[in-house]
Design a protein around this motif. Structure first.
Motif, PDB file in Angstrom:
ATOM      1  N   GLN A 114       0.803  -1.189   0.081  1.00 25.00           N
ATOM      2  CA  GLN A 114      -0.128  -0.170   0.071  1.00 25.00           C
ATOM      3  C   GLN A 114       0.906   1.377  -0.164  1.00 25.00           C
ATOM      4  OE1 GLN A 114      -2.378   0.474   3.513  1.00 25.00           O
ATOM      5  NE2 GLN A 114      -2.115   2.830   3.105  1.00 25.00           N
ATOM      6  N   ARG A 115       0.435   2.180  -0.584  1.00 32.02           N
ATOM      7  CA  ARG A 115       1.264   3.507  -0.704  1.00 32.02           C
ATOM      8  C   ARG A 115       0.855   4.104   0.467  1.00 32.02           C
ATOM      9  NH1 ARG A 115       4.351   4.991  -5.278  1.00 32.02           N
ATOM     10  NH2 ARG A 115       4.539   2.912  -6.384  1.00 32.02           N
ATOM     11  N   ALA A 163       3.395  13.805  -3.584  1.00 28.35           N
ATOM     12  CA  ALA A 163       2.160  13.391  -4.418  1.00 28.35           C
ATOM     13  C   ALA A 163       2.263  12.221  -5.088  1.00 28.35           C
ATOM     14  CB  ALA A 163       1.994  14.500  -5.678  1.00 28.35           C
ATOM     15  N   LYS A 164       3.745  11.598  -5.587  1.00 30.19           N
ATOM     16  CA  LYS A 164       3.811  10.459  -6.056  1.00 30.19           C
ATOM     17  C   LYS A 164       3.508   9.150  -5.154  1.00 30.19           C
ATOM     18  CE  LYS A 164       7.662  12.189  -8.912  1.00 30.19           C
ATOM     19  NZ  LYS A 164       8.849  12.118  -8.992  1.00 30.19           N
ATOM     20  N   LYS A 165       3.248   9.551  -3.810  1.00 27.89           N
ATOM     21  CA  LYS A 165       2.718   8.628  -2.764  1.00 27.89           C
ATOM     22  C   LYS A 165       3.679   7.453  -2.496  1.00 27.89           C
ATOM     23  CE  LYS A 165      -2.105   9.334  -3.261  1.00 27.89           C
ATOM     24  NZ  LYS A 165      -3.543   8.712  -3.219  1.00 27.89           N
ATOM     25  N   GLY A 185      -4.596  17.581  -1.283  1.00 24.62           N
ATOM     26  CA  GLY A 185      -4.530  16.306  -1.769  1.00 24.62           C
ATOM     27  C   GLY A 185      -3.484  15.283  -1.162  1.00 24.62           C
ATOM     28  N   THR A 187      -2.764  13.437   2.334  1.00 26.89           N
ATOM     29  CA  THR A 187      -3.351  13.275   3.706  1.00 26.89           C
ATOM     30  C   THR A 187      -2.648  11.903   4.171  1.00 26.89           C
ATOM     31  OG1 THR A 187      -5.216  12.088   2.558  1.00 26.89           O
ATOM     32  CG2 THR A 187      -5.630  14.101   3.434  1.00 26.89           C
ATOM     33  N   LEU A 188      -2.728  11.470   5.351  1.00 24.91           N
ATOM     34  CA  LEU A 188      -2.246  10.348   5.775  1.00 24.91           C
ATOM     35  C   LEU A 188      -3.237   9.398   6.340  1.00 24.91           C
ATOM     36  CD1 LEU A 188       1.131  12.107   7.649  1.00 24.91           C
ATOM     37  CD2 LEU A 188       0.927  10.342   5.651  1.00 24.91           C
ATOM     38  N   ARG A 189      -4.611   9.415   5.903  1.00 24.95           N
ATOM     39  CA  ARG A 189      -5.596   8.839   6.434  1.00 24.95           C
ATOM     40  C   ARG A 189      -5.155   7.351   6.367  1.00 24.95           C
ATOM     41  NH1 ARG A 189      -9.494  13.498   5.278  1.00 24.95           N
ATOM     42  NH2 ARG A 189      -8.756  12.905   2.935  1.00 24.95           N
ATOM     43  N   SER A 190      -4.688   6.776   5.540  1.00 25.57           N
ATOM     44  CA  SER A 190      -4.231   5.431   5.130  1.00 25.57           C
ATOM     45  C   SER A 190      -3.257   4.847   5.841  1.00 25.57           C
ATOM     46  CB  SER A 190      -4.349   5.157   3.644  1.00 25.57           C
ATOM     47  OG  SER A 190      -3.217   5.694   3.225  1.00 25.57           O
ATOM     48  N   LYS A 192      -0.499   3.174   8.235  1.00 24.85           N
ATOM     49  CA  LYS A 192      -0.663   2.015   9.073  1.00 24.85           C
ATOM     50  C   LYS A 192       0.549   1.994   9.883  1.00 24.85           C
ATOM     51  CE  LYS A 192      -4.108  -0.424   6.805  1.00 24.85           C
ATOM     52  NZ  LYS A 192      -4.316   0.815   6.243  1.00 24.85           N
ATOM     53  N   PRO A 219      -4.835   7.518  11.250  1.00 22.72           N
ATOM     54  CA  PRO A 219      -5.819   7.011  11.841  1.00 22.72           C
ATOM     55  C   PRO A 219      -5.557   6.283  13.247  1.00 22.72           C
ATOM     56  CG  PRO A 219      -4.837   5.808   9.875  1.00 22.72           C
ATOM     57  CD  PRO A 219      -4.276   7.380  10.006  1.00 22.72           C
ATOM     58  N   GLU A 221      -6.498   3.560  14.128  1.00 23.96           N
ATOM     59  CA  GLU A 221      -5.945   2.060  14.041  1.00 23.96           C
ATOM     60  C   GLU A 221      -4.783   1.846  13.187  1.00 23.96           C
ATOM     61  OE1 GLU A 221      -9.062   2.788  11.894  1.00 23.96           O
ATOM     62  OE2 GLU A 221      -9.775   3.406  13.812  1.00 23.96           O
TER      63      GLU A 221
ATOM     64  N   GLU B 228      -8.367   7.976  -0.153  1.00 25.30           N
ATOM     65  CA  GLU B 228      -6.891   8.112   0.027  1.00 25.30           C
ATOM     66  C   GLU B 228      -6.405   6.780  -0.946  1.00 25.30           C
ATOM     67  OE1 GLU B 228      -3.456   9.480   1.738  1.00 25.30           O
ATOM     68  OE2 GLU B 228      -5.507   9.920   1.739  1.00 25.30           O
ATOM     69  N   ARG B 233      -6.086   9.873 -11.269  1.00 23.44           N
ATOM     70  CA  ARG B 233      -4.947  10.874 -11.997  1.00 23.44           C
ATOM     71  C   ARG B 233      -5.673  11.464 -13.304  1.00 23.44           C
ATOM     72  NH1 ARG B 233      -0.831  11.499  -8.574  1.00 23.44           N
ATOM     73  NH2 ARG B 233      -0.344  10.084  -6.854  1.00 23.44           N
ATOM     74  N   ASP B 405      -4.580  19.893  -6.441  1.00 22.21           N
ATOM     75  CA  ASP B 405      -5.068  18.816  -5.557  1.00 22.21           C
ATOM     76  C   ASP B 405      -3.812  17.622  -6.023  1.00 22.21           C
ATOM     77  OD1 ASP B 405      -5.557  16.603  -4.288  1.00 22.21           O
ATOM     78  OD2 ASP B 405      -7.650  16.630  -4.917  1.00 22.21           O
ATOM     79  N   PHE B 406      -2.976  17.661  -5.309  1.00 20.66           N
ATOM     80  CA  PHE B 406      -1.698  16.874  -5.623  1.00 20.66           C
ATOM     81  C   PHE B 406      -2.100  15.508  -6.024  1.00 20.66           C
ATOM     82  CE2 PHE B 406       0.765  20.181  -4.450  1.00 20.66           C
ATOM     83  CZ  PHE B 406       1.608  20.475  -5.300  1.00 20.66           C
ATOM     84  N   SER B 407      -3.066  14.813  -5.397  1.00 20.51           N
ATOM     85  CA  SER B 407      -3.553  13.414  -5.493  1.00 20.51           C
ATOM     86  C   SER B 407      -4.155  12.960  -6.724  1.00 20.51           C
ATOM     87  CB  SER B 407      -4.184  12.940  -4.411  1.00 20.51           C
ATOM     88  OG  SER B 407      -5.674  13.728  -4.244  1.00 20.51           O
ATOM     89  N   LEU B 414       4.131  14.874 -12.419  1.00 19.50           N
ATOM     90  CA  LEU B 414       4.855  14.749 -11.372  1.00 19.50           C
ATOM     91  C   LEU B 414       6.286  14.502 -11.430  1.00 19.50           C
ATOM     92  CD1 LEU B 414       2.435  12.743  -9.042  1.00 19.50           C
ATOM     93  CD2 LEU B 414       3.028  15.158  -8.841  1.00 19.50           C
TER      94      LEU B 414
END
Lengths: 483, 657
Positions: A114-115, A163-165, A185, A187-190, A192, A219, A221, B228, B233, B405-407, B414
């Protein structure tokens, strides 16, 4: 754990006896020596990364990196972390902490790719780069993407990288909060995994509010690893806030220095400090050394003096700009310069594997700093030497240190009359260094004056005054600090 | 004579031949009208004339050409440089566009072109409009408007709305390769081609916008945590997707009107700032009404292509952002919130600024996906540096996030690969080395480049109806391109100027396209004149004011000054009819081939029977001028001129008496 400890002690003793027979000045970085040790370890100790539950791919990478056996903290923390528990690691510096959280994270990532998977928070930029390197090295086989988010770098470029995650972000708290607030855009909502490295220092550096902000947006969790050299009150508070049912992995609850570290003190008159420093460096020539000073000015001056004596020294202190600091560190890391003259900026966390000798030119005022300083050497199963210069003014401080580590250190053997021979040349070098320092200061002053008129020049003047006082007071090469 | 003509016909497809001769004929009649009233040529006489020229051509080939030459000599010459960059080249033959030369930038397979272009067969009697809608899945708005337009067109009994040429060009554009179309004719097809690219860019904008909107609604439905992980893109760093560069306000007015008419959607359709737009882009009346009328009257006397190009508001400084929102269009929207930017190179360059200046801004050019340069030959006359400056500042990593929005930003954006995802559509009236170099050196489209070449058999030389001997001098022994200007200058001094001095010829116009060459020649002649060894001369260049121009023309006409130095740029902007010319020297061939015939036709006033020796035209060319030469003398003759061993060639136009 107990049996391992004793096993290690045995090896230590063996190595010691070998060491005494060997030439003292030979570079311990050479491979043969290393392999000898690991061979010994293998025979005595059957704990491997595999037995800790690390998957094959990562074990292979470890082997390629030359990590033969897990360190103590790794042995303790990895199995716990792999089970999915939160971990509090209280470990001595240089004990392989980074590996202790890298491997479980990478393994979890392999299970469920996962990214934006893990976030590592560290107090300083240098540490951030270092941890990223570790991640990259360990994850090289599985194609991991990492990025560093620290201050002093262009925000836009970092935004693009984020942005490249990437899978793992290594960050200092301040800049990360900046991005969380400003970069749309991201966020760190995912997330782990969260790692708080050197938590005590993060909190000491007033990153508390930033840390709170970060904890709010990630999160609940998640797995959290908290590593700290000391367990202060603040860290305990943080632990309650951020971790759930943590398992404590303390290798040593009391302050201890690493076993393979040989510590000495050298009792000398304050006026002969530079002479003795030169003599010690001469004697241990060929080793990578860090010389710790208490002030930026002294670090700079000592580096200049050593250079005048034809010794390749490079300074590292807080008065240098970020790129210069990185540059200095890289020069030292890549072994183009064998001596790093540093202040306590470099005392914590920096992992430079080949440091053989730490010299405390000035006794640290805070005894805990001593632990950190000598922690720069004898890392990752190597042997190291620490020599503390004690003058007539530092006796009390030194005693406090001895109390803290619970050991009486042996005196470092030196031929005192040989040192005297050096005096004349050292005096000359000191004089040169002083004039150079003054020139540098003047140049800086003028440059700053040109840039912005009043505010900065005042600052420089204050700094200059402090320094000039230092020099006027201890002219003719005598240099000491009262505590 | 007839045999040679028919032989050349056989070489090419009959359709293409027809096209060429048709355009040639129409242009000829046009040319004649403006040159002189009493000379009226029917299409028959025009045919005769071409044949006559063919005969001279035949004579040449018999004497000069040793051995046969390769059929595509000219193209190979030019493509040698290109091939280094473009490894694979395929040619397609199309009915309307003629030769499509597709150059891939990727590996050795051309399947992308073959796949794309095999679907389009040669079109003749097909309903192009329907086809465009069907095969290129035009958005609903565009399709309905296109249908409506077609109905209108039918009621007016003009030709169907989308011609086969338009459809072919549209198909080439929708392959998203770079396109070079150097056969714009301001009178014939300019508006049609503008419609085609407007259709293409609107299709692109509407489609990519709809993708974004669709993703927005999709993302809104799922939980924040899933959002997320979902990667959609679908956009660049900034909003502007299309950049259209146009030379004059009038052309911008036309193009934007086409865009608006294509977007028209019932009664709901709204255009904000429409009045301001109309006010600013229409012709600005000056305070003096008489002066306006005078100008309008003057314009009528000019050649037709000049009238079309310079009508209306000819201001070269404008920029306007256009934003598309569902059913409405917003003109004058700020750049960062607009989809399309329509601008002149000058204005855009001023907006970008220079590095080190206080105002230095290029972020709005970072995500351009379609760049259209219409009438790019005009920029050669304006200032080509502006184009290069703009091109250099496109697709750089932006300095500020501009609230993106970068996502959602494309991965290739990029990674800094935006420049490989930008289609450049280069439309011009002439071919030129500058345009080639822009396409090959500054465009990086990963889908390659399509160059369109129509066969030009006659060249502008066929539009000279009078009997005129024309001598072409070739510069030989050229090692490299940088030698050319020096050699040319030396040749001019040693051959032409020397001959002028010995013959004491008068009424001689020396036409110099490049300003730097002009300055060099002028300074040289001025030095000679002052020392007394050279003849008297006057000059007209783009920087001369009306008063000095008038003076120069008068003294040239009366013969007080035997020589007139003249620049092409002045001719481009003013197109005067200069009287009293008997000899013309083309220091270099003009960028616009029709200037050659136009200037030659100014000689007409001299009586034809006795004057054959007293008029002359000489032109200097080198092997690097193959494009310009081909445009002037036609492809087959150009090939002979370049390959022949002799350095001097003579053509005689007009009827043999």
């Amino acid at each position: 754990m107990e049996c391992i400890f004793t096993a290690r002690e045995k090896i230590y003793a063996k190595k010691m006896s070998e060491d005494s027979t060997k030439d003292n000045t030979s570079h311990p970085n050479n491979k043969e020596g290393d392999e000898d040790v690991s061979e010994l370890l293998k025979n005595e100790d059957d704990v491997t990364f595999e037995s800790l539950g690390v998957t094959e791919v990562l074990c292979q990478t470890c082997a390629e990196l030359g990590w033969k056996t897990p360190s103590k903290i790794q042995q303790e923390a990895i199995p716990v972390a792999l089970k999915g528990n939160d971990v509090i690691g209280l470990a001595e510096t240089g004990s392989g902490k980074t590996g202790a959280f890298c491997l479980p994270i990478l393994q979890a990532l392999l299970d469920k790719p996962q990214r934006l998977f893990a976030l590592v928070l560290t107090p300083t930029r240098e540490l951030a780069f270092q941890i990223e390197e570790q991640f990259k090295a360990l994850g090289s086989a599985i194609g991991i993407k990492t990025s560093v988010v620290v201050g002093g770098v262009d925000m836009m470029g970092q935004a693009i990288i984020l942005a490249k995650k990437p899978h793992v972000i290594v960050a200092t708290p301040g800049r990360l909060v900046d991005h969380l607030e400003k970069t749309k855009g991201f966020t760190l909502r995912s997330l782990k995994y969260l790692v708080l490295d050197e938590a005590d220092r993060i909190l000491n550096m007033d990153f508390e509010s930033e840390l709170d902000k970060i904890l709010k947006v990630i999160p609940r969790e998640r797995n959290t690893f908290l590593f700290s050299a000391t367990m202060t009150g603040k860290v305990k508070k943080l632990q309650r806030a951020a971790l759930s049912k943590p398992v404590k992995c303390a290798v040593n609850s009391k302050y201890h220095t690493v076993d393979k570290l040989l510590q000495y003190f050298l009792f000398i008159p304050a006026k002969d400090k530079d002479c003795y420093l030169t003599a010690v460096i001469n004697e241990l020539a060929g080793n990578a050394m860090i010389v710790f000073c208490s002030t930026c000015a002294n670090a700079q001056r000592t580096a200049l003096m050593l250079r005048n004596l034809g010794i390749s020294a490079v300074p590292l202190h807080g008065q240098m700009s970020q790129p210069k600091r990185l540059g200095a560190l890289n020069k030292f890391k890549s072994a183009t310069r064998s001596i790093l003259v540093a202040t306590d900026v470099a005392s914590r966390g920096l992992d430079i594997p080949h440091v053989d000798v730490v010299i405390n030119l000035d006794v640290p005022t805070r005894s805990k700093d001593y632990i950190h300083r000598v922690g720069r050497t004898a890392r990752a199963g190597r042997f190291g030497k620490a020599i503390t210069f004690v003058t007539q003014y530092d006796v009390e401080l030194y005693q406090r240190i001895e109390e803290l580590i619970g050991k009486k250190l042996p005196a470092y053997e030196m031929q005192h009359d040989e040192v005297k021979v050096l005096q004349e040349r050292v005096c000359e070098a000191q004089r040169f260094a002083r004039t150079e320092m003054k020139e540098q200061q003047n140049a800086k002053k003028e440059k700053r004056k040109g840039r912005d008129e009043i505010s900065d020049s005042e600052e420089t003047a204050a700094f200059g005054a402090k320094q000039s006082k230092l020099f006027v007071k201890h002219g003719k090469g005598k240099r000491r600090r009262k505590h | 004579m007839k045999r040679s003509a028919s032989a050349s016909k056989k070489k090419h497809e009959p359709t293409s031949k027809k096209f060429v001769s048709e355009t040639c004929a129409s242009e000829l009649t046009r040319e004649d009208e403006l040159v002189d009233d009493d000379l009226s040529l029917s299409s028959e006489s025009d045919n005769e004339e071409t044949e006559h020229l063919d005969s001279t051509n035949c004579g040449l080939s018999a004497t000069d050409v040793v051995g046969g030459f390769k059929s595509q000599m000219l193209d190979q010459h030019r493509l040698e440089d290109l091939e280094r960059k473009y490894e694979n080249i395929v040619s397609f033959s199309w009915s309307q566009l003629h030769t499509l030369r597709c150059m891939g930038r990727t590996d050795g397979n051309n399947s992308q072109y073959e796949k794309h272009f095999s679907t389009i067969k040669v079109l003749d009697e097909v309903d192009c409009c329907k086809r465009a809608i069907k095969e290129y899945s035009l958005p609903q708005v565009l399709a309905t408007n296109l249908e409506e337009r077609k109905n209108d067109a039918k009621s007016e009994k003009s030709s169907s709305f989308l011609t086969p040429l338009q459809l072919e060009l549209f198909s080439a554009m929708s392959s998203y390769s770079d396109i070079h179309f150097p056969h714009i004719d301001v009178i014939e097809n300019m508006k049609r081609i503008q419609t085609v690219y407007c259709l293409h860019l609107l299709r692109h904008v509407i489609k990519s916008r709809s993708v974004v909107l669709k993703n927005n609604s999709r993302l809104a439905k799922i939980s924040p945590k899933m959002r997320e992980l979902a990667t959609r893109r679908d956009q660049g760093f900034v909003r502007p997707k299309v950049l259209v560069l146009l030379p004059f306000r009038e052309t911008a007015l036309q193009v934007i009107s086409i865009i608006l008419s294509l977007l028209k959607k019932g009664t709901k359709f709204e255009v904000s700032h429409k009045k301001r737009f109309k006010d600013e882009f229409k012709e600005q009346p000056s305070e003096d009404r008489e002066e306006d009328e005078e100008l309008a009257r003057k314009l009528k006397t000019k050649p037709e292509d000049y009238q079309v190009l310079f009508q209306g508001n000819t201001d070269e400084h404008f920029q306007i952002g256009i934003a598309l929102h569902g059913s409405s269009v917003r003109l004058y929207s700020p750049f960062y919130s607009s989809d399309i930017i329509v601008a002149s190179p000058l204005a855009l360059r001023k907006t970008i600024g220079e590095k080190g200046e206080a105002h230095y801004e290029h972020d709005f050019l970072s995500s351009v996906e379609i760049l259209i340069l219409d009438l790019s030959d005009v920029y050669l006359m304006q200032n080509w540096d502006h184009i290069l400056h703009i091109k250099k500042h496109m697709h750089l990593t932006p300095k500020d996030p501009h609230d993106v929005d970068f996502s959602r930003v494309y991965n290739w954006a990029l990674d800094g690969h935006s420049k490989h995802y930008c289609q450049t559509i280069m439309l011009s009236r002439v071919v030129s080395p500058q345009i080639y170099s822009l396409l090959t050196k500054h465009c990086f489209n990963h889908r390659g480049l399509i160059m369109i070449k129509q066969i030009n058999e006659s060249g502008s030389i066929c539009r000279i109806p009078n009997q005129l001997p024309q001598i072409f001098h070739k510069l030989s022994d050229l090692k490299k391109l940088s030698d050319v200007s020096e050699k040319r200058f030396q040749f001019f001094i040693s051959h032409i100027l020397k001959a002028v001095k010995t013959n004491k010829s008068t009424h001689m116009m020396i036409c110099i396209p490049q300003y730097y060459d002009f300055v060099r020649v002028r300074n040289h002649m001025r030095r000679e004149m002052k020392s007394g060894s050279g003849p008297k001369f006057v000059f007209i260049c783009e920087y001369s004011d009306t008063k000095t121009v008038g003076k120069a023309r008068r003294s040239f006409f009366t013969g007080r000054a035997p020589i007139l130095l003249y620049t092409e740029r002045y001719h481009f902007y003013h197109r005067p009819f200069i009287r009293g010319i008997r000899h013309i020297v083309f220091y270099d061939l003009p960028t616009y081939p029709h200037f050659y015939s136009e200037l030659c036709n100014m000689i007409h006033h001299v009586k034809t029977d006795s004057a054959i020796s007293s008029v002359s035209i000489s032109a200097i060319y080198s092997s690097y001028d193959s494009d310009k030469l081909a445009a002037v003398v036609g492809d087959p003759r150009c090939r002979e001129l370049l390959t022949s061993k002799k350095d001097v060639h003579m053509f005689v136009t007009g009827k043999t008496s």
